[in-house]
Design an enzyme around this catalytic site. Sequence first.
Site, PDB file in Angstrom:
ATOM      1  N   PHE B 126       0.845  -1.062  -0.035  1.00  9.07           N
ATOM      2  CA  PHE B 126       0.059   0.034   0.113  1.00  9.07           C
ATOM      3  C   PHE B 126       0.836   1.118  -0.135  1.00  9.07           C
ATOM      4  O   PHE B 126       1.956   1.229   0.909  1.00  9.07           O
ATOM      5  CB  PHE B 126      -0.851  -0.081   1.244  1.00  9.07           C
ATOM      6  CG  PHE B 126      -1.992   1.191   1.010  1.00  9.07           C
ATOM      7  CD1 PHE B 126      -2.948   0.770   0.328  1.00  9.07           C
ATOM      8  CD2 PHE B 126      -1.774   2.074   1.939  1.00  9.07           C
ATOM      9  CE1 PHE B 126      -3.963   2.085   0.026  1.00  9.07           C
ATOM     10  CE2 PHE B 126      -2.798   3.119   1.891  1.00  9.07           C
ATOM     11  CZ  PHE B 126      -3.906   3.010   1.052  1.00  9.07           C
ATOM     12  N   ASP B 201       2.416  -5.448   7.456  1.00  7.68           N
ATOM     13  CA  ASP B 201       1.241  -4.710   7.308  1.00  7.68           C
ATOM     14  C   ASP B 201       0.019  -5.839   7.237  1.00  7.68           C
ATOM     15  O   ASP B 201      -0.134  -6.358   6.163  1.00  7.68           O
ATOM     16  CB  ASP B 201       1.290  -3.670   6.290  1.00  7.68           C
ATOM     17  CG  ASP B 201       0.131  -2.677   6.477  1.00  7.68           C
ATOM     18  OD1 ASP B 201      -0.963  -3.134   7.132  1.00  7.68           O
ATOM     19  OD2 ASP B 201       0.091  -1.516   6.063  1.00  7.68           O
ATOM     20  N   TYR B 226     -10.322  -0.502  10.872  1.00  6.39           N
ATOM     21  CA  TYR B 226     -11.590   0.169   9.884  1.00  6.39           C
ATOM     22  C   TYR B 226     -12.157  -0.602   8.971  1.00  6.39           C
ATOM     23  O   TYR B 226     -13.091  -0.479   8.116  1.00  6.39           O
ATOM     24  CB  TYR B 226     -11.704   1.362   9.935  1.00  6.39           C
ATOM     25  CG  TYR B 226     -10.536   2.083   9.069  1.00  6.39           C
ATOM     26  CD1 TYR B 226     -10.547   1.883   7.634  1.00  6.39           C
ATOM     27  CD2 TYR B 226      -9.572   2.839   9.618  1.00  6.39           C
ATOM     28  CE1 TYR B 226      -9.620   2.353   6.759  1.00  6.39           C
ATOM     29  CE2 TYR B 226      -8.449   3.205   8.685  1.00  6.39           C
ATOM     30  CZ  TYR B 226      -8.591   2.901   7.380  1.00  6.39           C
ATOM     31  OH  TYR B 226      -7.613   3.580   6.412  1.00  6.39           O
ATOM     32  N   LYS B 227     -11.304  -1.808   8.487  1.00  4.19           N
ATOM     33  CA  LYS B 227     -11.848  -2.550   7.440  1.00  4.19           C
ATOM     34  C   LYS B 227     -12.531  -3.701   7.752  1.00  4.19           C
ATOM     35  O   LYS B 227     -13.710  -3.790   8.420  1.00  4.19           O
ATOM     36  CB  LYS B 227     -10.372  -2.891   6.722  1.00  4.19           C
ATOM     37  CG  LYS B 227      -9.727  -1.759   6.033  1.00  4.19           C
ATOM     38  CD  LYS B 227      -8.369  -2.147   5.383  1.00  4.19           C
ATOM     39  CE  LYS B 227      -7.670  -0.911   4.863  1.00  4.19           C
ATOM     40  NZ  LYS B 227      -8.244  -0.229   3.788  1.00  4.19           N
ATOM     41  N   ARG B 379     -12.629  -3.274  -6.964  1.00  2.00           N
ATOM     42  CA  ARG B 379     -12.571  -4.250  -5.889  1.00  2.00           C
ATOM     43  C   ARG B 379     -13.830  -4.833  -5.237  1.00  2.00           C
ATOM     44  O   ARG B 379     -14.635  -3.922  -4.851  1.00  2.00           O
ATOM     45  CB  ARG B 379     -11.678  -3.549  -4.841  1.00  2.00           C
ATOM     46  CG  ARG B 379     -10.259  -3.223  -5.273  1.00  2.00           C
ATOM     47  CD  ARG B 379      -9.394  -2.739  -4.211  1.00  2.00           C
ATOM     48  NE  ARG B 379     -10.029  -1.835  -3.232  1.00  2.00           N
ATOM     49  CZ  ARG B 379      -9.658  -1.288  -2.151  1.00  2.00           C
ATOM     50  NH1 ARG B 379      -8.308  -1.869  -1.904  1.00  2.00           N
ATOM     51  NH2 ARG B 379     -10.218  -0.451  -1.178  1.00  2.00           N
TER      52      ARG B 379
END
Lengths: 420, 420
Positions: B126, B201, B226-227, B379
Amino acid sequence: MHDDPVSAAEADAADPLAAFRDRFALPDGVVYLDGNSLGPLPHGVAERVADVVTRQWGESLIRGWNDHGWVDLPGRVGDRIARLIGAPAGSVVCTDSTSVNVAKALSAALALRPDRRIVVSDRGNFPTDLYVAQGLIAALGGRHELRVVDPTDVADVLTGPDAGDVAALLLTHVDYRTGRVHDMAGLTAAAHQAGALAVWDLAHSAGAVELDLDGCDVDLAVGCSYKYLNGGPGAPAFIHVHARHADVAEPLLAGWFGHAAPFDFDLAYRPTSGVGRFRVGTPPVLAMSALDAALAVWDDVDAVGGMAAVRAKSVALTERFIAGVEARCAGHDLRLVSPRDPAARGSQVSLAHPEGYAVVQALIADGVIGDFRAPDVMRFGFAPLYLRHADVDAAVEALGTVLDERRWDTPAFRRRAAVT
Amino acid sequence: MHDDPVSAAEADAADPLAAFRDRFALPDGVVYLDGNSLGPLPHGVAERVADVVTRQWGESLIRGWNDHGWVDLPGRVGDRIARLIGAPAGSVVCTDSTSVNVAKALSAALALRPDRRIVVSDRGNFPTDLYVAQGLIAALGGRHELRVVDPTDVADVLTGPDAGDVAALLLTHVDYRTGRVHDMAGLTAAAHQAGALAVWDLAHSAGAVELDLDGCDVDLAVGCSYKYLNGGPGAPAFIHVHARHADVAEPLLAGWFGHAAPFDFDLAYRPTSGVGRFRVGTPPVLAMSALDAALAVWDDVDAVGGMAAVRAKSVALTERFIAGVEARCAGHDLRLVSPRDPAARGSQVSLAHPEGYAVVQALIADGVIGDFRAPDVMRFGFAPLYLRHADVDAAVEALGTVLDERRWDTPAFRRRAAVT
């Protein structure tokens, strides 16, 4: 005034800020003198947070980033804070914690003075600022020196033999323990005269004293939003950078929200222009929305005199408290730790007592909430938006009673809690 | 299975996780395939946040730090996360943002390998992780090198001619764009073989795939809440440190909440033992309480098979989606970006389409929420706790219809929003 004090009722009747008390959810029977540590809950915050959770997050889901402007929240909240600290719009961003922002600000300052070695701070600085400086200096390889002097000696370092080697001045404007105020204009000018940058921590200043960051030509500043700004426990902090540095400062913490085009997902970091480059990760939308709602209270302060009125009331409250304690608590083992001159004092009054911890606990039991800082300092914060002159008198009377009756002298009050 | 698929109704009836869907506030008429970007609102979070705001903050005020355990929240939440990622209790703390935690973890790794120069990462990482590495390396004076290679070439660098100069491997376990999964055990072992530290990560892994940080002997890890952990927009992130480093790692960001005795207010930083030294500033109580409430959902997953059951359902959902798209959308210009082998894939399926952005907007208009990543990737995330096999079939049908009818081909859907 001390000899012939105005009655609390008269003073409260004449208070241009009196109506703001109703903007806060203050528990019955409490005189809250710890807004310098954690401000109380403003009305409207609970409703805003509930809306953000249930409607914005719950219903909009990922669309909230666009539909509810989450992505711009750090700048919008930053602009609200900028107005309170004398900084231009666009020069402040709400992000991360105060400690993390100290690291960013100091790192940026050191990078702007690569040939200099010394960071000047003082023993009255809040410890986390010193810890951050120590950690950063260690990480940078130890070629810098953190020089921590007495608050009164800071100016001398900036004109002394090592002045030409000073990269940055790192000070907290209002001392967390004593309430002593540094001369921001004078020390910033002295830092600049020495060729150094001035980094100010406004944790105990923002929302409590008049600030003019722009007029003082401050290079970088950070601050806390959960004290006098009432943003809630652990609310996100802020950082300010002067326009002359905003497009050249190199962030230590280079994250995607500080990128010029975060949603292009380039592999190379390219900081955005302005203070936005001090943003790092995804903004904390729930917490920042709470703060945004809390700051709405301040929108209406301008109409009744703005920060000048806030400061004037702050001085009146702290003067009244000191005079009251001197009159009511004479003979007890109290010592005024804060400066006696209101011009040299922030919005708190600190009193030392050998049993300070237990005295504070006894006061809390009586509904007068202050706090304690080791070794013997009782702190009483006077937030002008919600405190009345009558509250000051009640606090004085409660302190007198606790001391007269030695109510502090019980094992329950002497047993220290985790957080003091 | 693809030739003779089980009906969605049968699959949902046999799903051991089916009951968890009722734990979330999912809007009517929405198939939410973006939980890999922002998880939906779990029931109980709004109530918890309201209680923290109104009662804990509003009534307890400063006393909340002791009375409601705010000070221990980062460790308690960290322990809840530790169980989901195969890490021991006490090895994870909830704090700051993922980006900030990447800086801490990478800085600590570099300090543990002071004689080495290279940070290895990959183009699938990312971007913020790469930005953080770039910023840190610049701040440290530029003596390090960030070597970004193709994901498939990472292992070669660790056995290549420069292996002895590699300080740290910095990888995101599941690729945010493609869903490709790195071999955490193998690459960590290879890093160790080379004498380097492995920093992972887990942003797209935690709560979605089975993880065994302890078994993989991972040195440091960070992640996002938060995912798949559903902590809310911008929820605080986490950091894990292996026990062998926890008492020696030197934090880049040395703040008061990482101090051994924060309320002693010593002037010298002395990190606490364990992962707690990676705490920095005051914890964000409102946001972290929301996350804590969101994590409560996971407490009940163990009884129905734990993360193994979550992963099994994730594989079933993504397999079903791919097979469905292959059958329903044949002839359209779609390309599977994610690995076809489910063992090499996380909990998302990415499809490329030349008009991917507009296709995603058309799907959102039809209630099927996925997202888009430049240049052409759509996605679709499949969070096993709240998605049904029937949702997969509905998403496939919606995609087929959007493509068949070219519903994406309107100016409104082609106009890019700020956040894509």
